[in-house]
Design a protein around this motif. Sequence first.
Motif, PDB file in Angstrom:
ATOM      1  N   MET A   1       0.847  -1.185   0.000  1.00 10.02           N
ATOM      2  CA  MET A   1       0.000   0.000   0.000  1.00 10.02           C
ATOM      3  C   MET A   1       0.887   1.242   0.000  1.00 10.02           C
ATOM      4  SD  MET A   1      -3.310  -0.910   2.360  1.00 10.02           S
ATOM      5  CE  MET A   1      -2.463  -1.833   3.633  1.00 10.02           C
ATOM      6  N   VAL A   2       0.517   2.214  -0.814  1.00  8.85           N
ATOM      7  CA  VAL A   2       1.349   3.402  -1.015  1.00  8.85           C
ATOM      8  C   VAL A   2       0.523   4.642  -0.735  1.00  8.85           C
ATOM      9  CG1 VAL A   2       0.895   3.195  -3.511  1.00  8.85           C
ATOM     10  CG2 VAL A   2       2.722   4.710  -2.702  1.00  8.85           C
ATOM     11  N   GLY A   3       1.023   5.519   0.146  1.00  8.02           N
ATOM     12  CA  GLY A   3       0.224   6.652   0.594  1.00  8.02           C
ATOM     13  C   GLY A   3       0.373   7.903  -0.237  1.00  8.02           C
ATOM     14  N   ALA A   4       1.599   8.177  -0.691  1.00  7.98           N
ATOM     15  CA  ALA A   4       1.847   9.435  -1.402  1.00  7.98           C
ATOM     16  C   ALA A   4       3.134   9.312  -2.205  1.00  7.98           C
ATOM     17  CB  ALA A   4       1.950  10.601  -0.414  1.00  7.98           C
ATOM     18  N   VAL A   5       3.261  10.195  -3.187  1.00  7.34           N
ATOM     19  CA  VAL A   5       4.439  10.229  -4.048  1.00  7.34           C
ATOM     20  C   VAL A   5       4.841  11.682  -4.259  1.00  7.34           C
ATOM     21  CG1 VAL A   5       2.931  10.098  -6.093  1.00  7.34           C
ATOM     22  CG2 VAL A   5       5.370   9.625  -6.333  1.00  7.34           C
ATOM     23  N   VAL A   6       6.152  11.958  -4.207  1.00  7.86           N
ATOM     24  CA  VAL A   6       6.662  13.310  -4.468  1.00  7.86           C
ATOM     25  C   VAL A   6       7.880  13.208  -5.376  1.00  7.86           C
ATOM     26  CG1 VAL A   6       5.840  14.261  -2.273  1.00  7.86           C
ATOM     27  CG2 VAL A   6       8.164  13.327  -2.420  1.00  7.86           C
TER      28      VAL A   6
ATOM     29  N   ALA B   1       7.656  -0.061  10.980  1.00  9.86           N
ATOM     30  CA  ALA B   1       7.749  -1.310  10.220  1.00  9.86           C
ATOM     31  C   ALA B   1       7.406  -2.523  11.069  1.00  9.86           C
ATOM     32  CB  ALA B   1       9.154  -1.454   9.629  1.00  9.86           C
ATOM     33  N   ASP B   2       7.519  -2.372  12.395  1.00 11.70           N
ATOM     34  CA  ASP B   2       7.224  -3.485  13.300  1.00 11.70           C
ATOM     35  C   ASP B   2       5.795  -3.458  13.809  1.00 11.70           C
ATOM     36  OD1 ASP B   2       7.499  -1.184  14.734  1.00 11.70           O
ATOM     37  OD2 ASP B   2       8.693  -2.051  16.361  1.00 11.70           O
ATOM     38  N   ASP B   3       4.967  -2.568  13.274  1.00 11.53           N
ATOM     39  CA  ASP B   3       3.573  -2.459  13.719  1.00 11.53           C
ATOM     40  C   ASP B   3       2.643  -2.788  12.555  1.00 11.53           C
ATOM     41  OD1 ASP B   3       1.097  -1.879  14.757  1.00 11.53           O
ATOM     42  OD2 ASP B   3       1.712   0.007  15.685  1.00 11.53           O
ATOM     43  N   PRO B   4       2.112  -4.004  12.498  1.00 17.58           N
ATOM     44  CA  PRO B   4       1.256  -4.403  11.377  1.00 17.58           C
ATOM     45  C   PRO B   4      -0.113  -3.730  11.389  1.00 17.58           C
ATOM     46  CG  PRO B   4       1.274  -6.128  13.035  1.00 17.58           C
ATOM     47  CD  PRO B   4       2.265  -5.093  13.489  1.00 17.58           C
ATOM     48  N   ARG B   5      -0.392  -2.959  12.453  1.00 19.64           N
ATOM     49  CA  ARG B   5      -1.715  -2.334  12.564  1.00 19.64           C
ATOM     50  C   ARG B   5      -1.818  -1.042  11.750  1.00 19.64           C
ATOM     51  NH1 ARG B   5      -2.265  -1.143  18.703  1.00 19.64           N
ATOM     52  NH2 ARG B   5      -0.209  -0.237  18.207  1.00 19.64           N
ATOM     53  N   THR B   6      -0.676  -0.466  11.352  1.00 20.81           N
ATOM     54  CA  THR B   6      -0.695   0.862  10.734  1.00 20.81           C
ATOM     55  C   THR B   6      -0.066   0.858   9.343  1.00 20.81           C
ATOM     56  OG1 THR B   6       1.438   1.448  11.728  1.00 20.81           O
ATOM     57  CG2 THR B   6      -0.563   2.014  12.973  1.00 20.81           C
ATOM     58  N   ARG B   7      -0.389   1.907   8.609  1.00 18.42           N
ATOM     59  CA  ARG B   7       0.254   2.153   7.312  1.00 18.42           C
ATOM     60  C   ARG B   7       0.369   3.658   7.115  1.00 18.42           C
ATOM     61  NH1 ARG B   7      -3.194   4.460   3.681  1.00 18.42           N
ATOM     62  NH2 ARG B   7      -5.403   3.927   3.705  1.00 18.42           N
ATOM     63  N   PHE B   8       1.277   4.038   6.223  1.00 14.50           N
ATOM     64  CA  PHE B   8       1.359   5.439   5.851  1.00 14.50           C
ATOM     65  C   PHE B   8       0.157   5.826   5.001  1.00 14.50           C
ATOM     66  CE2 PHE B   8       5.863   5.950   7.047  1.00 14.50           C
ATOM     67  CZ  PHE B   8       5.812   7.246   7.535  1.00 14.50           C
ATOM     68  N   ASN B   9      -0.206   7.105   5.100  1.00 11.54           N
ATOM     69  CA  ASN B   9      -1.266   7.665   4.271  1.00 11.54           C
ATOM     70  C   ASN B   9      -0.690   8.863   3.528  1.00 11.54           C
ATOM     71  OD1 ASN B   9      -3.975   7.398   3.402  1.00 11.54           O
ATOM     72  ND2 ASN B   9      -4.581   9.128   4.666  1.00 11.54           N
ATOM     73  N   ASP B  10      -1.301  10.003   3.587  1.00 13.04           N
ATOM     74  CA  ASP B  10      -0.945  11.147   2.762  1.00 13.04           C
ATOM     75  C   ASP B  10       0.387  11.770   3.191  1.00 13.04           C
ATOM     76  OD1 ASP B  10      -1.334  12.916   0.715  1.00 13.04           O
ATOM     77  OD2 ASP B  10      -3.139  13.833   1.538  1.00 13.04           O
ATOM     78  N   GLY B  11       1.009  12.507   2.271  1.00 12.67           N
ATOM     79  CA  GLY B  11       2.257  13.192   2.579  1.00 12.67           C
ATOM     80  C   GLY B  11       2.598  14.245   1.549  1.00 12.67           C
ATOM     81  N   LYS B  12       3.519  15.146   1.923  1.00 15.31           N
ATOM     82  CA  LYS B  12       3.882  16.265   1.050  1.00 15.31           C
ATOM     83  C   LYS B  12       5.191  16.878   1.540  1.00 15.31           C
ATOM     84  CE  LYS B  12       0.172  18.024  -0.475  1.00 15.31           C
ATOM     85  NZ  LYS B  12      -1.117  18.733  -0.543  1.00 15.31           N
TER      86      LYS B  12
ATOM     87  N   GLY C   1      12.173  21.067   1.240  1.00 16.07           N
ATOM     88  CA  GLY C   1      12.370  19.697   0.777  1.00 16.07           C
ATOM     89  C   GLY C   1      12.280  18.632   1.842  1.00 16.07           C
ATOM     90  N   ARG C   2      11.680  18.961   2.995  1.00 17.30           N
ATOM     91  CA  ARG C   2      11.377  17.932   3.992  1.00 17.30           C
ATOM     92  C   ARG C   2      10.097  17.216   3.573  1.00 17.30           C
ATOM     93  NH1 ARG C   2      11.831  22.767   6.958  1.00 17.30           N
ATOM     94  NH2 ARG C   2      13.780  22.978   8.129  1.00 17.30           N
ATOM     95  N   PHE C   3      10.067  15.906   3.736  1.00 19.85           N
ATOM     96  CA  PHE C   3       8.893  15.119   3.356  1.00 19.85           C
ATOM     97  C   PHE C   3       8.093  14.801   4.621  1.00 19.85           C
ATOM     98  CE2 PHE C   3       7.547  11.174   0.597  1.00 19.85           C
ATOM     99  CZ  PHE C   3       6.237  11.607   0.640  1.00 19.85           C
ATOM    100  N   TRP C   4       6.918  15.419   4.731  1.00 18.31           N
ATOM    101  CA  TRP C   4       6.004  15.189   5.849  1.00 18.31           C
ATOM    102  C   TRP C   4       4.971  14.142   5.432  1.00 18.31           C
ATOM    103  CZ3 TRP C   4       5.669  18.080  10.562  1.00 18.31           C
ATOM    104  CH2 TRP C   4       6.651  19.082  10.691  1.00 18.31           C
ATOM    105  N   ALA C   5       4.786  13.120   6.262  1.00 19.68           N
ATOM    106  CA  ALA C   5       3.776  12.103   5.970  1.00 19.68           C
ATOM    107  C   ALA C   5       3.343  11.460   7.277  1.00 19.68           C
ATOM    108  CB  ALA C   5       4.323  11.038   5.014  1.00 19.68           C
ATOM    109  N   GLY C   6       2.113  10.973   7.285  1.00 17.96           N
ATOM    110  CA  GLY C   6       1.564  10.423   8.519  1.00 17.96           C
ATOM    111  C   GLY C   6       0.967   9.049   8.330  1.00 17.96           C
TER     112      GLY C   6
END
Length: 291
Positions: free
Chosen positions: A56-61, A94-105, A110-115
């Motif tokens: 699953m992929v949340g965002a691309v920059v 990476a050790d938490d199977p309950r979560t995934r990344f979502n949106d980011g920008k 040039g810092r990449f913010w994502a949650g």
Amino acid sequence: MAHTLELILDARATLGEGPSWHVGEGVLYWVDIEGRAIHVYHPGTGRDRTIPVGQMVGAVVPRAQGGLVVVLQDGFYALNPVTGALSLLAAVEADDPRTRFNDGKCDARGRFWAGTMAIADSPEPLGSLYCLEPDLSVRKVLSGIFCSNGIGWSPDNRVMYYIDSPTRKVMAYDYHLDTGTIANPRVVAEIDQGVPDGMTVDEEGMIWVAQWDGGVVSRWNPYTGERLLTVEVPAPRTTSCVFGGPNLDELYITSARTGLDAATLAAYTHSGGLFRASVGVRGLPTCAFAG
């Protein structure tokens, strides 16, 4: 403010999201989270190319040195859009199977913010907001987030906007561009139609919010909390938006099909499509990752 809307790609994405406009290439990158793929849309030809990423992929920059940076379920990765090769930049949760990344920008430095967010519905706020620095170090900036979503900055970079979708609020923070730090949280818009999803900011400093289960993208004045414009989208699960085109005056809008029943899909056959609106204002350019 008059506007027009057109379906430009009947993509039927499961969960279209995370669009970014590559100024140098003149193409739109966007993701299908559940389809586990990056899309590359060429407006000149109408061609859309798919790059499978296997998670699953949340965002691309865009990446300043070339190529792309994406957030997959378990971290930040560099992506070669020609070969599809991925290389891990920083593992996160990476050790938490309950979560995934979502949106980011990315911010203007040039810092990449994502949650992150819970993969399955959770009564607990399992998500957090992270910042990937150009030196590839990662900071956790906020925790206790339900569904980390839209991010944007004011034209002068003094305010960061942020959405935790189930709160139905768009938050603003004082933003210090030199340090990449946030302070003084306050509510600047409250969404009463669906929930706020992805967002972008125009050159006048107004914010544009895609409304999941609202079937609209709305323009808001973050200084007054007033809704200024509503763009109806024939896809109830409107997910995100970004300005693109040669003059940055075309609003690209993503949408989703996931979770919709057969009757809704029959009524909204273009759910999961990619749309483009002319809204009479220019946006801010998509910033690239500097690392």
